[in-house]
Design an enzyme around this catalytic site. Structure first.
Site, PDB file in Angstrom:
ATOM      1  N   SER A 157       0.820  -1.216   0.000  1.00 31.09           N
ATOM      2  CA  SER A 157       0.000   0.000   0.000  1.00 31.09           C
ATOM      3  C   SER A 157       0.848   1.259   0.000  1.00 31.09           C
ATOM      4  CB  SER A 157      -0.839   0.053   1.275  1.00 31.09           C
ATOM      5  OG  SER A 157      -1.749  -0.988   1.316  1.00 31.09           O
TER       6      SER A 157
ATOM      7  N   HIS B 188      -0.805  -2.681  -7.325  1.00 29.72           N
ATOM      8  CA  HIS B 188      -1.542  -2.347  -6.103  1.00 29.72           C
ATOM      9  C   HIS B 188      -3.054  -2.394  -6.340  1.00 29.72           C
ATOM     10  CE1 HIS B 188      -2.718   0.874  -2.940  1.00 29.72           C
ATOM     11  NE2 HIS B 188      -2.759  -0.324  -2.398  1.00 29.72           N
TER      12      HIS B 188
ATOM     13  N   GLU C  37      -3.303   0.271  -9.220  1.00 28.90           N
ATOM     14  CA  GLU C  37      -2.179   1.184  -9.464  1.00 28.90           C
ATOM     15  C   GLU C  37      -0.963   0.366  -9.900  1.00 28.90           C
ATOM     16  OE1 GLU C  37      -2.545   5.022  -6.554  1.00 28.90           O
ATOM     17  OE2 GLU C  37      -1.896   3.182  -5.583  1.00 28.90           O
TER      18      GLU C  37
ATOM     19  N   ASN D  95      -3.486   6.103  -1.722  1.00 26.87           N
ATOM     20  CA  ASN D  95      -3.286   6.182  -0.266  1.00 26.87           C
ATOM     21  C   ASN D  95      -2.641   7.486   0.191  1.00 26.87           C
ATOM     22  OD1 ASN D  95      -4.558   3.775   0.272  1.00 26.87           O
ATOM     23  ND2 ASN D  95      -2.695   2.572   0.014  1.00 26.87           N
TER      24      ASN D  95
HETATM   25  C1  CAA Z   1      -5.544   0.517   1.704  1.00 25.27           C
HETATM   26  C2  CAA Z   1      -5.145   0.409   0.286  1.00 25.27           C
HETATM   27  O1  CAA Z   1      -3.976   0.110   0.021  1.00 25.27           O
HETATM   28  C3  CAA Z   1      -6.008   0.748  -0.859  1.00 25.27           C
HETATM   29  C4  CAA Z   1      -7.461   0.519  -0.684  1.00 25.27           C
HETATM   30  O2  CAA Z   1      -7.975  -0.516  -1.025  1.00 25.27           O
HETATM   31  S1  CAA Z   1      -8.305   1.753   0.041  1.00 25.27           S
HETATM   32  C5  CAA Z   1      -9.968   1.154   0.117  1.00 25.27           C
HETATM   33  C6  CAA Z   1     -10.653   1.330  -1.206  1.00 25.27           C
HETATM   34  N1  CAA Z   1     -11.988   0.847  -1.068  1.00 25.27           N
HETATM   35  C7  CAA Z   1     -13.001   1.666  -0.742  1.00 25.27           C
HETATM   36  O3  CAA Z   1     -12.828   2.865  -0.586  1.00 25.27           O
HETATM   37  C8  CAA Z   1     -14.326   0.992  -0.592  1.00 25.27           C
HETATM   38  C9  CAA Z   1     -15.410   1.952  -0.208  1.00 25.27           C
HETATM   39  N2  CAA Z   1     -16.667   1.236  -0.138  1.00 25.27           N
HETATM   40  C10 CAA Z   1     -17.390   0.942  -1.253  1.00 25.27           C
HETATM   41  O4  CAA Z   1     -17.040   1.337  -2.361  1.00 25.27           O
HETATM   42  C11 CAA Z   1     -18.634   0.153  -1.048  1.00 25.27           C
HETATM   43  O5  CAA Z   1     -19.053   0.263   0.276  1.00 25.27           O
HETATM   44  C12 CAA Z   1     -18.455  -1.355  -1.426  1.00 25.27           C
HETATM   45  C13 CAA Z   1     -18.157  -1.431  -2.917  1.00 25.27           C
HETATM   46  C14 CAA Z   1     -17.331  -2.034  -0.650  1.00 25.27           C
HETATM   47  C15 CAA Z   1     -19.694  -2.124  -1.119  1.00 25.27           C
HETATM   48  O6  CAA Z   1     -20.767  -1.477  -1.710  1.00 25.27           O
HETATM   49  P1  CAA Z   1     -22.242  -1.551  -1.082  1.00 25.27           P
HETATM   50  O7  CAA Z   1     -23.162  -1.430  -2.202  1.00 25.27           O
HETATM   51  O8  CAA Z   1     -22.352  -0.647   0.063  1.00 25.27           O
HETATM   52  O9  CAA Z   1     -22.135  -2.924  -0.414  1.00 25.27           O
HETATM   53  P2  CAA Z   1     -23.099  -4.084  -0.204  1.00 25.27           P
HETATM   54  O10 CAA Z   1     -24.514  -3.707  -0.531  1.00 25.27           O
HETATM   55  O11 CAA Z   1     -22.793  -4.641   1.104  1.00 25.27           O
HETATM   56  O12 CAA Z   1     -22.535  -5.047  -1.274  1.00 25.27           O
HETATM   57  C16 CAA Z   1     -22.790  -4.910  -2.605  1.00 25.27           C
HETATM   58  C17 CAA Z   1     -22.222  -6.124  -3.202  1.00 25.27           C
HETATM   59  O13 CAA Z   1     -20.800  -6.032  -3.095  1.00 25.27           O
HETATM   60  C18 CAA Z   1     -20.278  -7.334  -2.923  1.00 25.27           C
HETATM   61  N3  CAA Z   1     -19.316  -7.289  -1.832  1.00 25.27           N
HETATM   62  C19 CAA Z   1     -19.387  -6.545  -0.704  1.00 25.27           C
HETATM   63  N4  CAA Z   1     -18.273  -6.721  -0.008  1.00 25.27           N
HETATM   64  C20 CAA Z   1     -17.506  -7.576  -0.691  1.00 25.27           C
HETATM   65  C21 CAA Z   1     -16.243  -8.140  -0.468  1.00 25.27           C
HETATM   66  N5  CAA Z   1     -15.517  -7.844   0.621  1.00 25.27           N
HETATM   67  N6  CAA Z   1     -15.739  -8.994  -1.373  1.00 25.27           N
HETATM   68  C22 CAA Z   1     -16.417  -9.309  -2.455  1.00 25.27           C
HETATM   69  N7  CAA Z   1     -17.628  -8.820  -2.721  1.00 25.27           N
HETATM   70  C23 CAA Z   1     -18.156  -7.965  -1.840  1.00 25.27           C
HETATM   71  C24 CAA Z   1     -21.383  -8.259  -2.708  1.00 25.27           C
HETATM   72  O14 CAA Z   1     -21.551  -9.016  -3.896  1.00 25.27           O
HETATM   73  C25 CAA Z   1     -22.557  -7.400  -2.457  1.00 25.27           C
HETATM   74  O15 CAA Z   1     -23.665  -8.008  -3.036  1.00 25.27           O
HETATM   75  P3  CAA Z   1     -24.775  -8.696  -2.061  1.00 25.27           P
HETATM   76  O16 CAA Z   1     -25.551  -7.543  -1.499  1.00 25.27           O
HETATM   77  O17 CAA Z   1     -25.516  -9.533  -2.984  1.00 25.27           O
HETATM   78  O18 CAA Z   1     -24.056  -9.487  -1.039  1.00 25.27           O
HETATM   79  N1  NDP Z   2      -6.447  -3.973   3.441  1.00 27.85           N
HETATM   80  C1  NDP Z   2      -6.494  -3.216   2.389  1.00 27.85           C
HETATM   81  O1  NDP Z   2      -7.480  -2.476   2.198  1.00 27.85           O
HETATM   82  C2  NDP Z   2      -5.384  -3.216   1.401  1.00 27.85           C
HETATM   83  C3  NDP Z   2      -4.155  -3.791   1.716  1.00 27.85           C
HETATM   84  N2  NDP Z   2      -3.138  -3.774   0.802  1.00 27.85           N
HETATM   85  C4  NDP Z   2      -1.848  -4.361   1.124  1.00 27.85           C
HETATM   86  O2  NDP Z   2      -1.944  -5.766   0.922  1.00 27.85           O
HETATM   87  C5  NDP Z   2      -1.120  -6.458   1.872  1.00 27.85           C
HETATM   88  C6  NDP Z   2      -1.985  -7.428   2.658  1.00 27.85           C
HETATM   89  O3  NDP Z   2      -3.025  -6.724   3.316  1.00 27.85           O
HETATM   90  P1  NDP Z   2      -4.315  -7.498   3.860  1.00 27.85           P
HETATM   91  O4  NDP Z   2      -4.679  -8.597   2.945  1.00 27.85           O
HETATM   92  O5  NDP Z   2      -5.290  -6.456   4.207  1.00 27.85           O
HETATM   93  O6  NDP Z   2      -3.715  -8.109   5.203  1.00 27.85           O
HETATM   94  P2  NDP Z   2      -4.243  -9.342   6.081  1.00 27.85           P
HETATM   95  O7  NDP Z   2      -3.750  -9.099   7.452  1.00 27.85           O
HETATM   96  O8  NDP Z   2      -5.680  -9.579   5.823  1.00 27.85           O
HETATM   97  O9  NDP Z   2      -3.472 -10.572   5.425  1.00 27.85           O
HETATM   98  C7  NDP Z   2      -2.088 -10.741   5.429  1.00 27.85           C
HETATM   99  C8  NDP Z   2      -1.826 -12.234   5.244  1.00 27.85           C
HETATM  100  O10 NDP Z   2      -0.425 -12.447   5.057  1.00 27.85           O
HETATM  101  C9  NDP Z   2      -0.060 -13.591   5.819  1.00 27.85           C
HETATM  102  N3  NDP Z   2       1.369 -13.570   6.066  1.00 27.85           N
HETATM  103  C10 NDP Z   2       2.066 -12.908   7.038  1.00 27.85           C
HETATM  104  N4  NDP Z   2       3.388 -13.181   6.897  1.00 27.85           N
HETATM  105  C11 NDP Z   2       3.504 -14.017   5.832  1.00 27.85           C
HETATM  106  C12 NDP Z   2       4.601 -14.688   5.218  1.00 27.85           C
HETATM  107  N5  NDP Z   2       5.841 -14.515   5.674  1.00 27.85           N
HETATM  108  N6  NDP Z   2       4.371 -15.482   4.155  1.00 27.85           N
HETATM  109  C13 NDP Z   2       3.120 -15.663   3.680  1.00 27.85           C
HETATM  110  N7  NDP Z   2       2.034 -15.078   4.244  1.00 27.85           N
HETATM  111  C14 NDP Z   2       2.235 -14.271   5.300  1.00 27.85           C
HETATM  112  C15 NDP Z   2      -0.896 -13.444   7.069  1.00 27.85           C
HETATM  113  O11 NDP Z   2      -0.938 -14.681   7.740  1.00 27.85           O
HETATM  114  P3  NDP Z   2      -1.230 -14.703   9.335  1.00 27.85           P
HETATM  115  O12 NDP Z   2      -2.580 -14.120   9.526  1.00 27.85           O
HETATM  116  O13 NDP Z   2      -1.144 -16.159   9.632  1.00 27.85           O
HETATM  117  O14 NDP Z   2      -0.133 -13.860   9.954  1.00 27.85           O
HETATM  118  C16 NDP Z   2      -2.241 -13.054   6.461  1.00 27.85           C
HETATM  119  O15 NDP Z   2      -2.946 -14.205   6.018  1.00 27.85           O
HETATM  120  C17 NDP Z   2      -0.443  -5.361   2.713  1.00 27.85           C
HETATM  121  O16 NDP Z   2       0.800  -5.063   2.134  1.00 27.85           O
HETATM  122  C18 NDP Z   2      -1.411  -4.199   2.573  1.00 27.85           C
HETATM  123  O17 NDP Z   2      -0.804  -2.956   2.772  1.00 27.85           O
HETATM  124  C19 NDP Z   2      -3.295  -3.241  -0.457  1.00 27.85           C
HETATM  125  C20 NDP Z   2      -4.506  -2.715  -0.826  1.00 27.85           C
HETATM  126  C21 NDP Z   2      -5.627  -2.630   0.088  1.00 27.85           C
END
Ligand code: CAA
Ligand code: NDP
Length: 290
Positions: free
Chosen positions: A118, A139, A151, A189
């Site tokens: 991330s 990403h 990304e 991010n």
């Molecule tokens: C941290 C990083 O590195 C980068 C990042 O990812 S940052 C995070 C980026 N993501 C966001 O910002 C997400 C913001 N949220 C959203 O866009 C929406 O809330 C959402 C798309 C997640 C869900 O939309 P929604 O319409 O409110 O959800 P909801 O009505 O519960 O679900 C719609 C459908 O999405 C699907 N869904 C929801 N969550 C899901 C999940 N975790 N996985 C797969 N499918 C999923 C389901 O098919 C669901 O359909 P059903 O109602 O039949 O179960």
């Molecule tokens: N969460 C988000 O919204 C997003 C996250 N990311 C990035 O994706 C990556 C994963 O995030 P996320 O899936 O949320 O994290 P989670 O905590 O859900 O999952 C991480 C997984 O990695 C496993 N793990 C830890 N160490 C090792 C290893 N040495 N070898 C293999 N597997 C290992 C963990 O196992 P255990 O639980 O047994 O420790 C766990 O199953 C991070 O780099 C995060 O920044 C990118 C986009 C969005």
């Protein structure tokens, strides 16, 4: 030509990437250090594919074929013949560097290595491999099956052939790309996490409670989720790691992680994945914890 894709880490991102890659016709090998985690990931993939069948996005035949394309392994040796390996373990640089070191020792030399990090420097991660020109940031956004964007981040040494292969791979998944330069937390991010951190400061300073802050941004700015709900969804440990990378990497105090975020992570209240964060998910409905 990418045919077989390895995914390291089977948490929420790893299972989502395995899901979309298998659905797009790639053979997928999913790796984790824990067999329980691998089994839970396969169950989640099946449940999410079934949801897509119910919504008529895919057929039951698509679901079965996708599941049949996914195999699992607890050892990195199981990824040796993959054409592309995407690392999606925890957001900790030392863990990722160790994974890349051990992976490169067994992976065929022509394979591409990617990180789903991330925030961490792709150039620095690439330097811990034997193939910086074949290393790239791919990403994905959470939840992977629903979000359109990926990304792509080139490190200083990433070759054109690697970039083109990654672009083609993402297109086959049916997703759009945004190309980001390799600076802390990239594009999404860099913008999203300071907003989430500011929402946590808003809570910390008592400007509003959890419900008010989330309602304000859902209803007042039409965000699909409130920032605290989204932080719980991303994982508070991941949010803190991203803020730390921004703070250290850009050396600007405006990125300092909120002490309340630090406290939640220290308590092990990591959001949805640990059932408690800004909300408590253990009951029927999420209940705010502040
Ligand atoms: C941290 C990083 O590195 C980068 C990042 O990812 S940052 C995070 C980026 N993501 C966001 O910002 C997400 C913001 N949220 C959203 O866009 C929406 O809330 C959402 C798309 C997640 C869900 O939309 P929604 O319409 O409110 O959800 P909801 O009505 O519960 O679900 C719609 C459908 O999405 C699907 N869904 C929801 N969550 C899901 C999940 N975790 N996985 C797969 N499918 C999923 C389901 O098919 C669901 O359909 P059903 O109602 O039949 O179960
Ligand atoms: N969460 C988000 O919204 C997003 C996250 N990311 C990035 O994706 C990556 C994963 O995030 P996320 O899936 O949320 O994290 P989670 O905590 O859900 O999952 C991480 C997984 O990695 C496993 N793990 C830890 N160490 C090792 C290893 N040495 N070898 C293999 N597997 C290992 C963990 O196992 P255990 O639980 O047994 O420790 C766990 O199953 C991070 O780099 C995060 O920044 C990118 C986009 C969005």
């Amino acid at each position: 030509m990418i045919r077989k894709v390895g995914v390291i880490g089977s948490g929420q991102m790893g299972n989502g990437i395995a899901h979309v890659a298998a659905l797009a016709g790639f053979d997928v090998v999913l790796n984790d250090i824990s067999a329980d985690q691998l089994n839970a990931a396969l169950a989640t993939i099946n449940a999410n594919l079934s949801r897509q069948v119910t919504k008529k996005i895919i057929t039951d035949d698509d679901r079965e074929k996708a599941l049949a394309r996914i195999s699992q392994t607890e050892n990195l040796e199981g990824l040796a013949d993959c054409d592309l390996v995407i690392e999606t373990a925890v957001e900790k640089e030392d863990v990722k560097r160790k994974i890349f070191h051990n992976l490169c020792a067994v992976l065929k030399p022509e394979a591409i290595v990617a990180s789903n990090t991330s925030s961490i420097s792709i150039t620095r991660l690439a330097a811990s491999t034997d193939r910086p020109e074949k290393f790239i940031g791919i990403h994905f956004m959470n939840p992977v099956p629903l979000m359109e964007l990926v990304e792509l981040i080139r490190g200083i040494a990433t070759g054109d052939a690697t970039f083109d292969a990654a672009k083609e791979f993402v297109a086959k998944l049916g997703k759009q790309i945004a190309v980001s330069e390799d600076f802390p937390a990239f594009i999404v991010n860099r913008i999203l996490l300071p907003m989430i951190n500011e929402a946590i400061y808003t809570l910390y300073e008592g400007v509003g409670n959890v419900e008010a802050i989330d309602a304000a941004m859902r209803l007042g700015a039409h965000h699909p989720m409130g920032p605290l709900e989204l932080a719980d969804f991303i994982g508070l440990d991941t949010c803190l790691s991203i803020m730390q990378v921004l703070h250290e990497g850009l050396a600007d105090s405006k990125y300092r992680p909120c002490p309340l975020l630090v406290k939640y992570v220290e308590a092990g209240w990591l959001g949805r994945k640990s059932q408690r964060g800004f909300y408590d998910y253990r009951g029927e409905k999420p209940v705010p914890t502040r």
